[in-house]
Design an enzyme around this catalytic site. Structure first.
Site, PDB file in Angstrom:
ATOM      1  N   ASP A   1      -9.175  -3.817  -7.051  1.00  9.60           N
ATOM      2  CA  ASP A   1      -8.777  -3.043  -5.880  1.00  9.60           C
ATOM      3  C   ASP A   1      -9.266  -1.604  -6.030  1.00  9.60           C
ATOM      4  O   ASP A   1      -8.942  -0.924  -6.997  1.00  9.60           O
ATOM      5  CB  ASP A   1      -7.251  -3.070  -5.747  1.00  9.60           C
ATOM      6  CG  ASP A   1      -6.763  -2.469  -4.440  1.00  9.60           C
ATOM      7  OD1 ASP A   1      -7.526  -1.740  -3.786  1.00  9.60           O
ATOM      8  OD2 ASP A   1      -5.611  -2.735  -4.073  1.00  9.60           O
TER       9      ASP A   1
ATOM     10  N   HIS B   1      -7.952  -5.106  -0.930  1.00 10.24           N
ATOM     11  CA  HIS B   1      -6.764  -4.261  -1.084  1.00 10.24           C
ATOM     12  C   HIS B   1      -5.487  -5.061  -0.858  1.00 10.24           C
ATOM     13  O   HIS B   1      -4.585  -5.047  -1.682  1.00 10.24           O
ATOM     14  CB  HIS B   1      -6.851  -3.098  -0.109  1.00 10.24           C
ATOM     15  CG  HIS B   1      -5.691  -2.168  -0.176  1.00 10.24           C
ATOM     16  ND1 HIS B   1      -5.208  -1.654  -1.353  1.00 10.24           N
ATOM     17  CD2 HIS B   1      -4.888  -1.659   0.800  1.00 10.24           C
ATOM     18  CE1 HIS B   1      -4.182  -0.855  -1.108  1.00 10.24           C
ATOM     19  NE2 HIS B   1      -3.962  -0.856   0.187  1.00 10.24           N
TER      20      HIS B   1
ATOM     21  N   SER C   1       0.829  -1.206   0.000  1.00 10.81           N
ATOM     22  CA  SER C   1       0.000   0.000   0.000  1.00 10.81           C
ATOM     23  C   SER C   1       0.868   1.262   0.000  1.00 10.81           C
ATOM     24  O   SER C   1       1.745   1.414  -0.842  1.00 10.81           O
ATOM     25  CB  SER C   1      -0.956  -0.044   1.190  1.00 10.81           C
ATOM     26  OG  SER C   1      -1.957   0.920   1.066  1.00 10.81           O
TER      27      SER C   1
END
EC number: 3.4.21.-
Length: 727
Positions: A645, A690, A559
């Site tokens: 995502d 995610h 991320s």
């Protein structure tokens, strides 16, 4: 089928803990120790929870803002009924997953959520929401309340459970592993349990009971990944579902938190740097809420309640770090807050738990874990330094006023139970045969000096008997954003790497929260480059102190951690041999320029506003990974991305990968046939989540990539990994 992780015990001798060791002032004594918190530990099956604490950590409520999320869908809450609409939900509270080593042939399963209420335990069994009597929780004697297959989802799991005060209703939030969309169902508990309502996109929800003893469900609703609306609903004869509150500032979101004594429901309205809390009376939920303190820019605060007093964890005043204050519940405004307890500098408040006569603070000070037990009758404080191997807390759901249980874990060591008994004033430790990793590995706390002189903490793991560490492979971890700590929960693949001779290094750079609020402040906005300088200093320090070398050094992040990894690949590629990233945020500039994306406005306090501030625009452009790709030698790169995502859209990752490949190709062409170009791999996996932490396919691909890039034989690591995870 229920989502399960099959794990296998390495040695039976430590599969069943004996709870009999006592810790006090760092000295171990033998004491009797028994408690109902451990009654579910069984030889044949141990139900672990995906979320052991059903409440979020009080100090982490601000983390509910999803990091880089996008959606064009828009839907409204449905009224009670049997509808089952499914749209996006972005509950960003990190689920606490425990992992326990298990012996071959002994299956252990991880259930998704459980909660104790009254004499029952509510949890997921197979595809069903069930409940059983507490003393029968490990048997097959349970009552089915709802079959999740009715929702027609692919492998659904229960993410969170709440039981109404009188056990007339139970509410559960349901998700799937490959999507972040959720549905909250409400089941009426009777001889024939029946679902009476379902709501889409519910983030947080809590029950209270009104003056007429009617159960009232408060819940927050997310639209386009923005959580701005609070609703309240009843399900008896006078059914109702009405909007209670709407937050109009797009940079704020709303989250509900029930105080531990259930006296107040707190409505927390927060941005990344500012908060405002309203109290909803748990006895009169139809009355107007009471404002504690109007939002003041830069002031964060979170509230607990005990005996008509509010205990407020806040950063107000100097220094601007968290401190504990209190005031009477009927005079909640900031001018009435009295300082009660202050933290040392470089201290991160992990959590706060309130008891009848004690307040317990879970802390990280200078990268070590502590528990502070404050006596509320005499204001006494007992500070307990926890074992140096411990890197993270896992909080247990707890309703016993006499004990405070919790677990400790590290990336290479499964969770271990501890309990503080207030009457004895002692900390007790789960005992039995120690995990072999305690003797076969070392954990080191090291500091690197960044270019501005700041000392950056690192946590290092390696095998005790490793010789010539300079020739060992090194895997560096980094995050450095949103004031969030680097994840250091137990991961079987990390354990397997250490067993196979790897060195693991966790770099706690600025932008994260490991040393307190100032550590985040020094790594956000126009100080983002501090985090990059810290990461560079950490890797150079590791090499200088004899931990591996550049040709054996790898780097990993997920991320927002991809910002620092991508930036380092551009600025100092010679420090690395290979990189793995999962759902990485790599194009900061173009993302923050697009204010039509749902969360861009919420993210301005972290990254800056390049649309209206030229200084911010130039600064972001100076480090943005996508913007600074150039023809040069790069480390090999493996990126895992997810097809749907919504936090980090696939398009941005694909653009980054294509631009990187073009730069690598040009550099290879300029250097002739003798040049060996790095491998650039984009692994696109299906699904809309995610980060899928337990994806065996992802784990296998990443480990295989690292071993191949370093020219190592991966046979041993996969054999070791089979001890922990069934592929």
């Amino acid at each position: 089928m229920q989502q399960k992780s099959k794990l296998f015990l390495q040695a039976l001798k430590y599969s069943i803990p004996h709870l009999g060791k006592c810790m006090q002032k760092q000295h171990l004594n033998h004491c009797n120790f028994a408690g109902h918190y451990y009654s579910r530990i069984k030889l044949k099956k141990y139900h672990l929870t995906k979320c052991l604490q059903n409440k979020p950590k009080i100090s982490e409520l601000a983390r509910n803002i999803p990091s880089r999320s996008f959606s064009s869908k828009d839907s409204l809450p449905t009224k009670q009924g049997n509808e089952k609409p499914l749209t996006e939900n972005m509950d960003a509270f990190e689920k606490v997953r425990t992992r326990l080593e298990t012996q071959p042939q002994e299956e252990y399963e991880i259930i998704n959520a459980e909660i104790k209420h009254g004499g029952f335990v509510y949890y997921q069994e197979g595809c069903c929401l069930v409940r059983s009597k507490d003393e029968e929780a490990d048997s097959d004697n349970y009552e089915v309340l709802f079959n999740l297959e009715e929702l027609k989802l692919d492998q659904p799991f229960i993410d969170c459970i709440r039981v109404a005060p009188d056990e007339k209703y139970v509410a559960a939030k349901i998700r799937t592993e490959d999507s972040e969309a959720s549905t909250c169902i409400v089941v009426k508990l009777s001889d024939q349990p029946v679902m009476v309502a379902s709501f889409p996109n519910v983030s947080s929800f809590e029950w209270v009971k009104d003056e007429e003893y009617e159960d009232v469900l408060f819940y927050t609703f997310q639209r386009n990944l923005r959580c701005h609306d609070v609703y309240r609903a009843t399900f008896g004869e006078n059914k109702r579902n009405e909007r209670f509150y709407t937050e109009k500032d797009p940079s704020f979101f709303v989250y509900l938190y029930l105080t531990k004594d259930s006296r107040f429901l707190t409505m927390n309205i927060m941005s990344k740097t500012t908060s405002e809390v309203w109290l909803i009376d748990g006895l009169s939920p139809w009355d107007p809420p009471v404002l504690i303190q109007k939002r003041i820019h830069g002031v964060l605060y979170y509230v607990e309640h005990r005996d008509d007093e509010l205990y407020i964890l806040t950063n107000v005043g100097e220094p601007t770090e968290f401190k504990l204050m209190r005031t009477a519940a009927d005079t909640p405004a900031i001018m009435n807050w009295d300082l009660f307890f202050t933290m040392k500098r470089n201290t991160k408040v992990i959590d706060l738990d309130m008891f009848k006569d004690h307040c317990v603070l879970f802390l990280k000070h200078s990268n070590l874990l502590y528990v502070n037990v404050i006596g509320l009758a005499d204001d006494s404080v007992r500070s307990l330094k926890l074992p140096p191997w411990a890197c993270g807390f896992i909080m247990d759901t707890n309703s016993d006023p006499k004990n405070c249980p919790f677990q400790l874990c590290s990336p290479i060591r499964p969770p271990k139970y501890y309990i503080y008994k207030f009457a004895e004033g002692k900390l007790f430790e789960e005992t039995g045969h120690e995990d072999p990793i305690t003797k076969t590995s070392r954990v080191l706390r090291v500091e690197a000096k960044s270019k501005d002189g700041r000392l950056v903490p690192m946590t290092i793991f390696h095998k005790t008997d490793s010789e010539d560490l300079q020739k060992k492979p090194l895997l560096v971890h980094v995050y450095g954003a949103y004031g969030m700590d680097l994840k250091m929960n137990f991961r079987p693949e990390r354990r397997a790497l250490v067993d196979d001779g790897w060195i693991l290094a966790y770099c706690h750079v600025r932008g994260g929260g490991e040393l307190g609020l100032h550590w985040h402040t020094d790594g956000r906005l126009t100080k983002k480059l501090n985090g990059l300088a810290d990461l560079e200093a950490c890797i150079k320090t590791l090499h200088d102190q004899g931990f591996s070398q550049p040709s054996l050094t790898t780097l990993t992040a997920f991320s927002a951690g991809g910002v620092l990894v991508g930036a380092l690949c551009n600025s100092k590629p010679e420090l690395l041999r290979a990189v793995t990233m999962e759902a990485p945020f790599l194009d900061v500039l173009n993302t923050m320029m697009d204010t039509t994306l749902p969360l861009t406005l919420e993210e301005l306090e972290e990254w800056g506003n390049p649309s209206s501030d030229q200084k911010h625009r130039s600064y972001i452009k100076s480090y943005c990974p996508y913007q600074n790709i150039k023809p040069q030698h790069y480390p090999s790169v493996h990126i895992t991305a997810y097809e749907n995502d919504e936090r980090v859209p696939l398009k941005g990752i694909v653009n980054y990968t294509e631009k990187l490949k073009e730069a690598v190709t040009k550099y290879a062409k300029d250097n002739g046939e003798g040049y060996q170009a790095p491998n650039i791999i984009l692994d696109i996996q299906p699904g809309g989540n995610h980060v899928i932490e337990d994806s065996h396919k992802k784990i296998t691909a990443q480990i295989k990539f690292l071993y191949e890039e370093l020219g190592l034989d991966s046979t041993g690591v996969f054999e070791t990994l089979k001890k922990y995870v069934r592929f």
